[in-house]
Design a protein around this motif. Structure first.
Motif, short mmCIF file in Angstrom:
data_model
loop_
_atom_site.label_atom_id
_atom_site.label_comp_id
_atom_site.label_asym_id
_atom_site.label_seq_id
_atom_site.Cartn_x
_atom_site.Cartn_y
_atom_site.Cartn_z
N ARG A 74 0.83 -1.21 0.00
CA ARG A 74 0.00 0.00 0.00
C ARG A 74 0.87 1.26 0.00
NH1 ARG A 74 -5.29 -0.21 1.34
NH2 ARG A 74 -5.14 1.79 2.41
N THR A 75 1.94 1.23 0.78
CA THR A 75 2.84 2.37 0.83
C THR A 75 3.54 2.57 -0.51
OG1 THR A 75 3.23 2.04 3.20
CG2 THR A 75 4.85 3.37 2.01
N ALA A 76 3.97 1.46 -1.13
CA ALA A 76 4.64 1.55 -2.43
C ALA A 76 3.71 2.15 -3.48
CB ALA A 76 5.11 0.16 -2.87
N LEU A 77 2.44 1.75 -3.48
CA LEU A 77 1.48 2.30 -4.44
C LEU A 77 1.23 3.78 -4.18
CD1 LEU A 77 -1.17 -0.58 -4.73
CD2 LEU A 77 0.43 0.19 -6.48
N ALA A 78 1.17 4.16 -2.89
CA ALA A 78 0.98 5.57 -2.56
C ALA A 78 2.16 6.41 -3.05
CB ALA A 78 0.82 5.74 -1.05
N VAL A 79 3.37 5.88 -2.90
CA VAL A 79 4.56 6.58 -3.37
C VAL A 79 4.53 6.71 -4.90
CG1 VAL A 79 7.07 6.41 -3.61
CG2 VAL A 79 6.00 5.92 -1.41
N LEU A 80 4.11 5.65 -5.58
CA LEU A 80 4.02 5.68 -7.04
C LEU A 80 2.96 6.71 -7.48
CD1 LEU A 80 4.98 4.44 -9.71
CD2 LEU A 80 3.19 2.70 -9.44
N GLY A 81 1.83 6.72 -6.79
CA GLY A 81 0.80 7.70 -7.11
C GLY A 81 1.27 9.12 -6.90
N LYS A 82 2.04 9.33 -5.85
CA LYS A 82 2.58 10.66 -5.60
C LYS A 82 3.55 11.06 -6.70
CE LYS A 82 5.34 13.80 -3.36
NZ LYS A 82 6.71 14.24 -3.71
N GLY A 83 4.30 10.11 -7.23
CA GLY A 83 5.21 10.40 -8.34
C GLY A 83 4.47 10.87 -9.58
N PHE A 84 3.35 10.22 -9.89
CA PHE A 84 2.56 10.63 -11.06
C PHE A 84 1.96 12.02 -10.86
CE2 PHE A 84 2.22 5.99 -12.13
CZ PHE A 84 2.78 6.08 -13.39
N THR A 85 1.44 12.29 -9.67
CA THR A 85 0.85 13.62 -9.43
C THR A 85 1.92 14.70 -9.45
OG1 THR A 85 0.96 13.28 -7.02
CG2 THR A 85 -1.10 12.72 -8.11
N SER A 86 3.12 14.38 -8.98
CA SER A 86 4.21 15.34 -9.03
C SER A 86 4.60 15.64 -10.48
CB SER A 86 5.42 14.80 -8.27
OG SER A 86 6.47 15.73 -8.25
N SER A 87 4.62 14.61 -11.32
CA SER A 87 4.90 14.82 -12.74
C SER A 87 3.81 15.67 -13.40
CB SER A 87 4.99 13.47 -13.46
OG SER A 87 6.07 12.71 -12.97
N SER A 88 2.59 15.46 -12.95
CA SER A 88 1.48 16.27 -13.47
C SER A 88 1.66 17.74 -13.11
CB SER A 88 0.15 15.75 -12.90
OG SER A 88 -0.94 16.51 -13.37
N PHE A 89 2.13 18.01 -11.89
CA PHE A 89 2.43 19.38 -11.49
C PHE A 89 3.49 20.01 -12.39
CE2 PHE A 89 0.68 19.66 -7.00
CZ PHE A 89 -0.04 20.82 -7.26
N THR A 90 4.55 19.23 -12.66
CA THR A 90 5.62 19.72 -13.53
C THR A 90 5.07 20.14 -14.89
OG1 THR A 90 7.24 18.27 -12.46
CG2 THR A 90 7.81 19.11 -14.64
N CYS A 91 4.20 19.30 -15.43
CA CYS A 91 3.65 19.57 -16.75
C CYS A 91 2.69 20.76 -16.75
CB CYS A 91 2.93 18.32 -17.26
SG CYS A 91 2.33 18.48 -18.95
N VAL A 92 1.82 20.85 -15.74
CA VAL A 92 0.77 21.86 -15.78
C VAL A 92 1.33 23.27 -15.60
CG1 VAL A 92 0.14 21.88 -13.31
CG2 VAL A 92 -1.60 22.34 -15.06
N TYR A 93 2.41 23.42 -14.82
CA TYR A 93 3.02 24.75 -14.70
C TYR A 93 3.58 25.20 -16.05
CZ TYR A 93 2.82 25.71 -9.69
OH TYR A 93 2.39 26.04 -8.42
N LEU A 94 4.26 24.31 -16.72
CA LEU A 94 4.81 24.64 -18.03
C LEU A 94 3.70 24.85 -19.06
CD1 LEU A 94 7.28 24.85 -19.94
CD2 LEU A 94 7.12 22.37 -20.24
N PHE A 95 2.74 23.95 -19.06
CA PHE A 95 1.64 23.96 -20.02
C PHE A 95 0.82 25.26 -19.92
CE2 PHE A 95 -1.62 20.71 -21.91
CZ PHE A 95 -1.44 21.29 -23.16
N THR A 96 0.50 25.65 -18.69
CA THR A 96 -0.31 26.84 -18.49
C THR A 96 0.39 28.09 -18.99
OG1 THR A 96 -1.31 25.81 -16.53
CG2 THR A 96 -1.60 28.19 -16.78
N GLY A 97 1.69 28.20 -18.70
CA GLY A 97 2.45 29.36 -19.16
C GLY A 97 2.53 29.45 -20.67
N GLU A 98 2.44 28.29 -21.34
CA GLU A 98 2.51 28.27 -22.81
C GLU A 98 1.15 28.50 -23.47
OE1 GLU A 98 6.29 25.24 -23.44
OE2 GLU A 98 4.25 24.43 -23.53
#
Length: 574
Positions: free
Chosen positions: A436-460
């Motif tokens: 369960r902890t491993a899946l939570a960490v993996l989910g957090k990684g995907f949401t963090s990547s989404s943050f990276t993309c949306v900041y760049l995407f919005t500015g463009e």
């Protein structure tokens, strides 16, 4: 020739851009500390009801601490939890039960013994934390919701900052608002450590949250508006690594200090340094041009040319050349824009609605996973370190996807995959805590990547004339998501799987919304609202004109011939 071409002429991504981006990114090391600080400053230490004069009361019964030890002696005063050997946190016996002293009552039926709430406060363990706001102001038992409230109030400040600083930046400039935000966070963040009461603490945290928004929004715009189109993906992703590494730094600093007051000073006082060197920044030349300050814009462009080893361009790029090649953008800047303009036109409306969904769900899922680290049964400092470390491979994958698949597919994939992982955790038994902890960490990684993309995407996606207002508007929903994430955890009392269903469902819906956004990979930044409508409209562009726009359009038509003459003379000058 547009502004992107001017950037290429003065060196592209040269020495100035490297220094500029690095100095803007360094404060990101402590941005994670601000957003995730509540995990440590409001951590809940182990605790039980305080028993005054326990040693003297035991001596009166001819029992000494040396005979039994403090924990065994406490069994006469405090019930034990039926499912563990730990003392209950919020109750004690009305009368001492001396016959229980030294007896292990785990699982025993002691419900017939009368209990009461803690009348003399609580005693806190100092193993994991030395001092937190929870132990400082007894935010436990009936007052426990105030622990989450402090984070909600902070995120409310971030929300207010996104609204206020977004509009002010478009009016007064990115650099000025960024400098002020550094100063505000340095002062008020440090003052938080001196807060004499919970109310004062929350007030300072709210104002600090406003400054955090000002720093993030303006730093992103200053980066995007000074770098060439082809470098935006790399710069956006590498900049986010500062935030990622900052999560790991937070774990180390928090472990070293373990006192909430010292921790606040440690993560806020460095902003005095950032405030001092921020005066070196160059204001966005795009913004200066569109606000009628062409002379200042030219000075900054010449400065960048010299730093990038292109001194010959100082002579070639004159005020006349600059204005002639920015004629379209300068005509558009005669009109003032508000948040209403983000929704008034069809393409802008589609972009704004989709970005609202993406920002909300990304933040909602991210903080739902990241703000309750104590629930995983792992040392909180270790958990924070793991949550930070997983972002590195996740963002490297995001960088590759952004570069080859584009922004839209990357954004959608990160959100949908995070929802899949969150849903999967529903079906994993609580006995398999590691999985369960491993899946939570993996989910957090995907949401963090989404943050990276949306900041760049919005500015463009948003044009220069209204970029900060647009980012402030879109990220407002992100702050609402981060404010609502802790409250959803209460739903586990109704059904343990319900919070995960809410987090996962929101991420899935946002992933679908992201597919309706235009692609911006290797596309020059739009300068005006008309640019956005013309580039990404699925139908032939037909503009519905207001009286104000009609006048501006007439001026543009009348000046078309003059503009063409200006372009010709400008190219000859170059």
């Amino acid at each position: 020739m547009g502004f992107s071409d001017i950037l290429d002429e003065i060196g592209g991504f040269g020495r100035f851009q490297w220094i500029h981006v690095t100095l803007l990114s360094i404060p990101g090391l402590l941005m994670a500390s601000q957003n995730l600080l509540n995990n440590f400053t409001a951590g809940i230490p182990g605790h039980h009801c305080a028993i005054p004069n326990i040693t003297q009361r035991a001596n009166d019964q001819n029992i000494t601490v040396e005979q039994l030890g403090t924990d065994q002696l406490l069994r006469a005063f405090i019930p034990q939890d039926k499912s563990s050997s730990k003392f209950t946190k919020c109750t004690r016996y009305v009368e001492p039960q001396w016959h229980l002293a030294g007896t292990n009552m785990t699982g025993a039926n002691i419900t017939d013994l009368e209990t009461e709430s803690c009348q003399d406060g609580w005693t806190y363990e100092k193993k994991e934390f030395i001092s937190t706001i929870v132990s400082e102001w007894d935010l436990v038992c009936k007052l426990r919701p105030l622990k989450q409230m402090s984070q909600t109030i902070y995120m409310g400040g971030v929300l207010a900052g996104a609204i206020i600083f977004g509009g002010l930046s478009d009016k007064f400039g990115r650099r000025a608002m960024l400098i002020w935000s550094y100063f505000q966070l340095a002062m008020l963040g440090t003052f938080t450590a001196l807060a004499p009461s919970y109310l004062a603490y929350c007030t300072f945290r709210f104002l600090s949250g406003m400054a955090v928004s000002g720093i993030i929004l303006n730093a992103v715009s200053l980066k995007v508006e000074w770098i060439p189109t082809k470098a935006r993906t790399l710069v956006g992703t590498l900049s986010s690594f500062f935030f990622t590494f900052g999560q790991m730094v937070l774990a180390g600093v928090a472990y070293s200090l373990k006192d909430w007051r010292y921790l606040h000073v440690a993560v806020c006082s460095p902003y005095f340094v950032f405030f001092l060197y921020s005066w070196w920044y160059s204001e966005s030349a795009r913004w200066l041009l569109l606000n009628g300050r062409s002379v200042e814009a030219l000075k900054h462009i010449h400065r960048v040319a010299r730093m990038n080893g292109k001194p010959e361009m100082v002579e070639k790029i004159t005020l006349e050349v600059l204005e002639s090649h920015m004629k379209k953008e300068l005509q558009s800047s005669k009109s003032s824009y508000t948040a209403y303009d983000l929704l008034r036109r069809p393409v802008m409306r589609r972009i704004s609605i989709c970005l609202v969904a993406v920002w909300f769900s990304t933040s909602f899922a991210y903080y739902g996973l990241a703000m309750d680290l104590q629930k995983f049964g792992v040392n909180i400092y270790t958990m924070q370190l793991i949550f930070g470390a997983v972002d590195f491979p996740a963002k490297l994958v995001a960088l590759a996807m952004l570069s080859f698949l584009g922004r839209r597919i990357t954004q959608s994939t990160c959100l949908i995959m995070s929802s899949v992982v969150i849903f999967a955790n529903i079906f994993i038994s609580s006995e398999y805590q590691t999985v369960r902890t491993a899946l939570a960490v993996l989910g957090k990684g995907f949401t963090s990547s989404s943050f990276t993309c949306v900041y760049l995407f919005t500015g463009e996606l948003y044009p220069t004339v209204i970029r900060q207002t647009g980012m402030g508007f879109a990220s407002t929903m992100s702050r609402i998501g981060s404010m609502g994430a802790p409250a959803v955890l209460i739903l586990d009392e109704v059904w343990p799987a319900l919070p995960s269903m809410v987090y996962g469902g929101a991420a899935l819906i946002a992933g679908i919304f992201a597919l309706f956004l235009p692609e911006t990979l290797n596309v020059p930044l739009p300068e005006t609202v008309n640019d956005v409508e013309e580039k990404w409209s699925k139908k032939p562009h037909v503009q519905k004109q207001t009286e104000k726009e009609s006048v501006a359009l007439k001026d543009m038509k009348d000046g078309r011939e003059e503009c063409e003459d200006g372009k010709t003379s400008g190219l000859n000058a170059l």
